[in-house]
Design a protein around this motif. Structure first.
Motif, PDB file in Angstrom:
ATOM      1  N   SER A  26     -34.803  42.237 -21.222  1.00 56.78           N
ATOM      2  CA  SER A  26     -33.735  41.352 -20.759  1.00 56.78           C
ATOM      3  C   SER A  26     -32.473  42.106 -20.381  1.00 56.78           C
ATOM      4  O   SER A  26     -31.890  41.892 -19.308  1.00 56.78           O
ATOM      5  N   TRP A  27     -32.018  43.017 -21.222  1.00 58.85           N
ATOM      6  CA  TRP A  27     -30.764  43.710 -20.951  1.00 58.85           C
ATOM      7  C   TRP A  27     -30.958  44.857 -19.978  1.00 58.85           C
ATOM      8  O   TRP A  27     -30.018  45.267 -19.306  1.00 58.85           O
ATOM      9  N   VAL A  28     -32.164  45.378 -19.873  1.00 58.94           N
ATOM     10  CA  VAL A  28     -32.450  46.383 -18.840  1.00 58.94           C
ATOM     11  C   VAL A  28     -32.320  45.759 -17.456  1.00 58.94           C
ATOM     12  O   VAL A  28     -31.689  46.316 -16.551  1.00 58.94           O
ATOM     13  N   VAL A  29     -32.932  44.579 -17.298  1.00 61.90           N
ATOM     14  CA  VAL A  29     -32.869  43.870 -16.019  1.00 61.90           C
ATOM     15  C   VAL A  29     -31.423  43.594 -15.639  1.00 61.90           C
ATOM     16  O   VAL A  29     -31.001  43.816 -14.496  1.00 61.90           O
ATOM     17  N   ARG A  30     -30.644  43.097 -16.598  1.00 65.74           N
ATOM     18  CA  ARG A  30     -29.246  42.784 -16.305  1.00 65.74           C
ATOM     19  C   ARG A  30     -28.450  44.042 -15.963  1.00 65.74           C
ATOM     20  O   ARG A  30     -27.554  44.006 -15.089  1.00 65.74           O
ATOM     21  N   TYR A  31     -28.734  45.145 -16.610  1.00 63.32           N
ATOM     22  CA  TYR A  31     -28.009  46.386 -16.309  1.00 63.32           C
ATOM     23  C   TYR A  31     -28.169  46.750 -14.837  1.00 63.32           C
ATOM     24  O   TYR A  31     -27.175  47.021 -14.134  1.00 63.32           O
ATOM     25  N   TYR A  32     -29.405  46.786 -14.362  1.00 66.27           N
ATOM     26  CA  TYR A  32     -29.631  47.163 -12.966  1.00 66.27           C
ATOM     27  C   TYR A  32     -29.104  46.103 -12.001  1.00 66.27           C
ATOM     28  O   TYR A  32     -28.543  46.436 -10.946  1.00 66.27           O
ATOM     29  N   MET A  33     -29.287  44.825 -12.350  1.00 59.01           N
ATOM     30  CA  MET A  33     -28.805  43.762 -11.464  1.00 59.01           C
ATOM     31  C   MET A  33     -27.285  43.802 -11.331  1.00 59.01           C
ATOM     32  O   MET A  33     -26.748  43.704 -10.221  1.00 59.01           O
ATOM     33  N   TYR A  34     -26.596  43.926 -12.450  1.00 56.66           N
ATOM     34  CA  TYR A  34     -25.135  43.921 -12.399  1.00 56.66           C
ATOM     35  C   TYR A  34     -24.613  45.155 -11.676  1.00 56.66           C
ATOM     36  O   TYR A  34     -23.663  45.073 -10.885  1.00 56.66           O
ATOM     37  N   ARG A  35     -25.240  46.303 -11.931  1.00 52.70           N
ATOM     38  CA  ARG A  35     -24.787  47.532 -11.278  1.00 52.70           C
ATOM     39  C   ARG A  35     -24.984  47.463  -9.764  1.00 52.70           C
ATOM     40  O   ARG A  35     -24.039  47.715  -8.985  1.00 52.70           O
ATOM     41  N   ASP A  36     -26.185  47.090  -9.338  1.00 48.52           N
ATOM     42  CA  ASP A  36     -26.482  47.103  -7.905  1.00 48.52           C
ATOM     43  C   ASP A  36     -25.786  45.960  -7.165  1.00 48.52           C
ATOM     44  O   ASP A  36     -25.392  46.119  -6.004  1.00 48.52           O
ATOM     45  N   THR A  37     -25.627  44.805  -7.823  1.00 45.77           N
ATOM     46  CA  THR A  37     -24.931  43.702  -7.167  1.00 45.77           C
ATOM     47  C   THR A  37     -23.451  44.013  -7.024  1.00 45.77           C
ATOM     48  O   THR A  37     -22.829  43.666  -6.009  1.00 45.77           O
ATOM     49  N   ALA A  38     -22.854  44.671  -8.030  1.00 44.28           N
ATOM     50  CA  ALA A  38     -21.455  45.092  -7.908  1.00 44.28           C
ATOM     51  C   ALA A  38     -21.288  46.038  -6.716  1.00 44.28           C
ATOM     52  O   ALA A  38     -20.289  45.968  -5.982  1.00 44.28           O
ATOM     53  N   ARG A  39     -22.273  46.903  -6.500  1.00 45.80           N
ATOM     54  CA  ARG A  39     -22.207  47.806  -5.351  1.00 45.80           C
ATOM     55  C   ARG A  39     -22.320  47.042  -4.037  1.00 45.80           C
ATOM     56  O   ARG A  39     -21.688  47.412  -3.039  1.00 45.80           O
ATOM     57  N   MET A  40     -23.125  45.977  -4.020  1.00 43.06           N
ATOM     58  CA  MET A  40     -23.184  45.125  -2.820  1.00 43.06           C
ATOM     59  C   MET A  40     -21.813  44.557  -2.486  1.00 43.06           C
ATOM     60  O   MET A  40     -21.391  44.535  -1.318  1.00 43.06           O
ATOM     61  N   ILE A  41     -21.119  44.071  -3.508  1.00 42.06           N
ATOM     62  CA  ILE A  41     -19.797  43.471  -3.288  1.00 42.06           C
ATOM     63  C   ILE A  41     -18.810  44.527  -2.816  1.00 42.06           C
ATOM     64  O   ILE A  41     -17.990  44.274  -1.918  1.00 42.06           O
ATOM     65  N   ILE A  42     -18.862  45.726  -3.395  1.00 43.08           N
ATOM     66  CA  ILE A  42     -17.955  46.798  -2.985  1.00 43.08           C
ATOM     67  C   ILE A  42     -18.194  47.172  -1.525  1.00 43.08           C
ATOM     68  O   ILE A  42     -17.249  47.439  -0.767  1.00 43.08           O
ATOM     69  N   ASP A  43     -19.443  47.161  -1.092  1.00 43.67           N
ATOM     70  CA  ASP A  43     -19.767  47.525   0.295  1.00 43.67           C
ATOM     71  C   ASP A  43     -19.247  46.482   1.290  1.00 43.67           C
ATOM     72  O   ASP A  43     -18.808  46.842   2.382  1.00 43.67           O
ATOM     73  N   ARG A  44     -19.306  45.203   0.926  1.00 44.98           N
ATOM     74  CA  ARG A  44     -18.820  44.135   1.811  1.00 44.98           C
ATOM     75  C   ARG A  44     -18.000  43.139   0.988  1.00 44.98           C
ATOM     76  O   ARG A  44     -18.481  42.062   0.627  1.00 44.98           O
ATOM     77  N   PRO A  45     -16.747  43.452   0.691  1.00 43.31           N
ATOM     78  CA  PRO A  45     -15.975  42.633  -0.238  1.00 43.31           C
ATOM     79  C   PRO A  45     -15.453  41.321   0.340  1.00 43.31           C
ATOM     80  O   PRO A  45     -15.162  40.396  -0.423  1.00 43.31           O
ATOM     81  N   PHE A  46     -15.321  41.203   1.648  1.00 43.13           N
ATOM     82  CA  PHE A  46     -14.671  40.006   2.195  1.00 43.13           C
ATOM     83  C   PHE A  46     -15.637  38.852   2.401  1.00 43.13           C
ATOM     84  O   PHE A  46     -15.438  37.764   1.863  1.00 43.13           O
ATOM     85  N   ALA A  47     -16.689  39.059   3.171  1.00 44.29           N
ATOM     86  CA  ALA A  47     -17.614  37.973   3.480  1.00 44.29           C
ATOM     87  C   ALA A  47     -19.009  38.201   2.936  1.00 44.29           C
ATOM     88  O   ALA A  47     -19.905  37.393   3.157  1.00 44.29           O
ATOM     89  N   GLY A  48     -19.226  39.285   2.214  1.00 43.16           N
ATOM     90  CA  GLY A  48     -20.526  39.523   1.611  1.00 43.16           C
ATOM     91  C   GLY A  48     -21.613  39.812   2.636  1.00 43.16           C
ATOM     92  O   GLY A  48     -21.357  40.094   3.811  1.00 43.16           O
ATOM     93  N   TRP A  49     -22.841  39.698   2.186  1.00 37.16           N
ATOM     94  CA  TRP A  49     -24.003  39.995   3.017  1.00 37.16           C
ATOM     95  C   TRP A  49     -24.601  38.749   3.656  1.00 37.16           C
ATOM     96  O   TRP A  49     -25.647  38.819   4.291  1.00 37.16           O
ATOM     97  N   GLY A  50     -23.944  37.625   3.503  1.00 40.28           N
ATOM     98  CA  GLY A  50     -24.447  36.386   4.085  1.00 40.28           C
ATOM     99  C   GLY A  50     -25.219  35.564   3.065  1.00 40.28           C
ATOM    100  O   GLY A  50     -25.736  36.093   2.066  1.00 40.28           O
ATOM    101  N   ILE A  51     -25.297  34.258   3.294  1.00 35.03           N
ATOM    102  CA  ILE A  51     -25.993  33.356   2.380  1.00 35.03           C
ATOM    103  C   ILE A  51     -27.478  33.713   2.358  1.00 35.03           C
ATOM    104  O   ILE A  51     -28.139  33.735   3.396  1.00 35.03           O
ATOM    105  N   GLY A  52     -28.001  34.014   1.189  1.00 38.81           N
ATOM    106  CA  GLY A  52     -29.381  34.460   1.051  1.00 38.81           C
ATOM    107  C   GLY A  52     -29.545  35.960   1.129  1.00 38.81           C
ATOM    108  O   GLY A  52     -30.675  36.466   1.033  1.00 38.81           O
ATOM    109  N   GLY A  53     -28.433  36.690   1.250  1.00 41.88           N
ATOM    110  CA  GLY A  53     -28.529  38.133   1.445  1.00 41.88           C
ATOM    111  C   GLY A  53     -28.765  38.925   0.179  1.00 41.88           C
ATOM    112  O   GLY A  53     -29.132  40.108   0.261  1.00 41.88           O
TER     113      GLY A  53
END
Length: 408
Positions: A255-282
């Motif tokens: 459970s916490w392994v999954v969350r570690y990778y999800m939170y880390r990689d999703t935070a990087r997604m937001i940093i890459d596109r902070p204003f409008a994101g990657w689109g709905i479903g992205g």
């Protein structure tokens, strides 16, 4: 009331209740009164900002195979909020009656199943044992029940009829046992451990001495009753080990392994596109590119604000966060029992949205969001909006009003 009665059932039944209520609201009339009630709600503009920004990102962003489903879930969140807030006081009371009645029935079913060992029908498996996200949903609903009982118990301690705190705290204890030892939900246990001190803070914020004493006694009870349990220590120790392993590069479905990778990689997604994101479903598309292959089947990041931030940027995440924070604040600003119940329910919703996909996942969000918003709807009514839910003597005792004497 039907939706309240179905929140513990498999997700198809709450969906049926969702559409039946939507049809009933459209057919019942009184739209002007309901529209006025919605426009006067402090949540109206935050919900509108959330919906409008979602539609803007949809119009300007790319289209993915997951775009339709994510759009539906995003708009379903707003629709659930608006339907609950549009109810009259009497309609909200009936919804609350259904929820609390079914919660007590389910507690009795769990106790009977454990004591007698009789077979449970398929629809009730998620109530008595871990069965995916539906069990997480049920555990969070039980947490609201346990926190509500604790609020009533704390209120009774401040009144003459202190004996009424005994059954209330008994329900809270039963809920703690259910969510941890039967449904195995660390999120729900964490929420319970946080909201009960928060309820004490809400009740005695103007009486510093009583507040400090309650915090000390409460902390001692938690330390003696829960943390001393080997099962509790083992589960949290396992979580720490999972995080340490993930930081070292290990990949598993812990459970916490999954969350570690999800939170880390999703935070990087937001940093890459902070204003409008990657689109709905992205999010799913990016997760397949960034996340470990072993975990590629997941379709949500187990955090609603990261989900919204990755797809609609920081403005989308902030609009969703603002909705929940205003809900917590609306409960906090009321100093009475009604405000306290709404405060703990909204706080549980906020914690769940941070630790799981409590809004995005319909198995959780259709029920938890509905119940928490019903609590909030009643907190927007003046006076004791819960009066009439319970027998007159109990309601008067927990609200601090002495019952009227009967005429001779």
């Amino acid at each position: 009331m039907f939706w309240g009665l179905t929140v513990f059932m498999p997700v198809g039944v709450p969906y049926l209740a969702f559409f039946l209520l939507l049809f009933a609201l459209l057919a019942a009339g009184g739209w002007r009164e309901r529209a006025t009630r919605l426009r006067n709600s402090p949540l109206w503009w935050p919900v509108m900002a959330y919906v409008v920004w979602t539609l803007v990102v949809l119009a300007l962003g790319p289209f993915y195979p997951q775009t339709p489903s994510n759009l539906v879930h995003g708009l379903r969140i707003a629709a659930t909020l608006l339907m609950a807030l549009a109810l009259t006081r009497e309609e909200a009371i009936w919804a609350l009656r259904g929820f609390l009645l079914m919660a007590l029935v389910n507690i009795a079913v769990i106790l009977a199943h454990h004591a007698l060992g009789f077979q449970i029908v398929e629809a009730w498996r998620g109530v008595v044992m871990p069965v995916g996200n539906k069990s997480i949903s049920n555990a969070l609903l039980f947490t609201i029940v346990g926190a509500t009982a604790a609020v009533f118990g704390l209120a009774a301690l401040s009144e003459r009829h202190r004996w009424q705190s005994v059954p209330a705290f008994a329900i809270t204890l039963a809920v703690v046992v259910i969510i941890f030892f039967k449904l195995d939900s660390r999120t729900s246990l964490l929420a319970m451990l946080l909201v009960i001190p928060a309820a004490c803070l809400h009740q005695w914020r103007r009486r510093l001495g009583v507040l400090v004493l309650s915090m000390i006694l409460g902390g001692a009870v938690v330390a003696a009753g829960l943390w001393s349990s080997p099962a509790v220590q083992q589960k949290f120790a396992l979580g720490v080990q999972e995080i340490e392993a993930a930081q070292g590069g290990a990949v598993s479905e812990g459970s916490w392994v999954v969350r570690y990778y999800m939170y880390r990689d999703t935070a990087r997604m937001i940093i890459d596109r902070p204003f409008a994101g990657w689109g709905i479903g992205g999010w799913t598309e990016q997760w397949h590119l960034r996340g470990p292959k072993l975990l590629a089947d997941y379709n949500m990041p187990h955090n609603d604000f990261l989900w919204m931030g990755s797809q609609a940027g920081i403005p989308g995440a902030l609009s969703l966060l603002l909705i929940l924070l205003i809900g917590v604040w609306l409960g906090w600003r009321r100093h009475d029992l009604v405000g306290r119940c709404a405060f703990v329910a909204q706080l549980i919703l906020l914690i769940a949205a941070n630790a799981n996909s409590a809004l995005r996942d319909a198995q959780i969000g259709l029920s938890l969001l509905w119940v928490a918003t019903i609590y909030l709807r009643l907190a927007q009514e003046p006076g004791d909006s819960w009066r009439g839910l319970l027998p007159r003597r109990i309601s008067a005792a927990v609200s601090g009003d002495a019952p009227r004497p009967r005429p001779l």
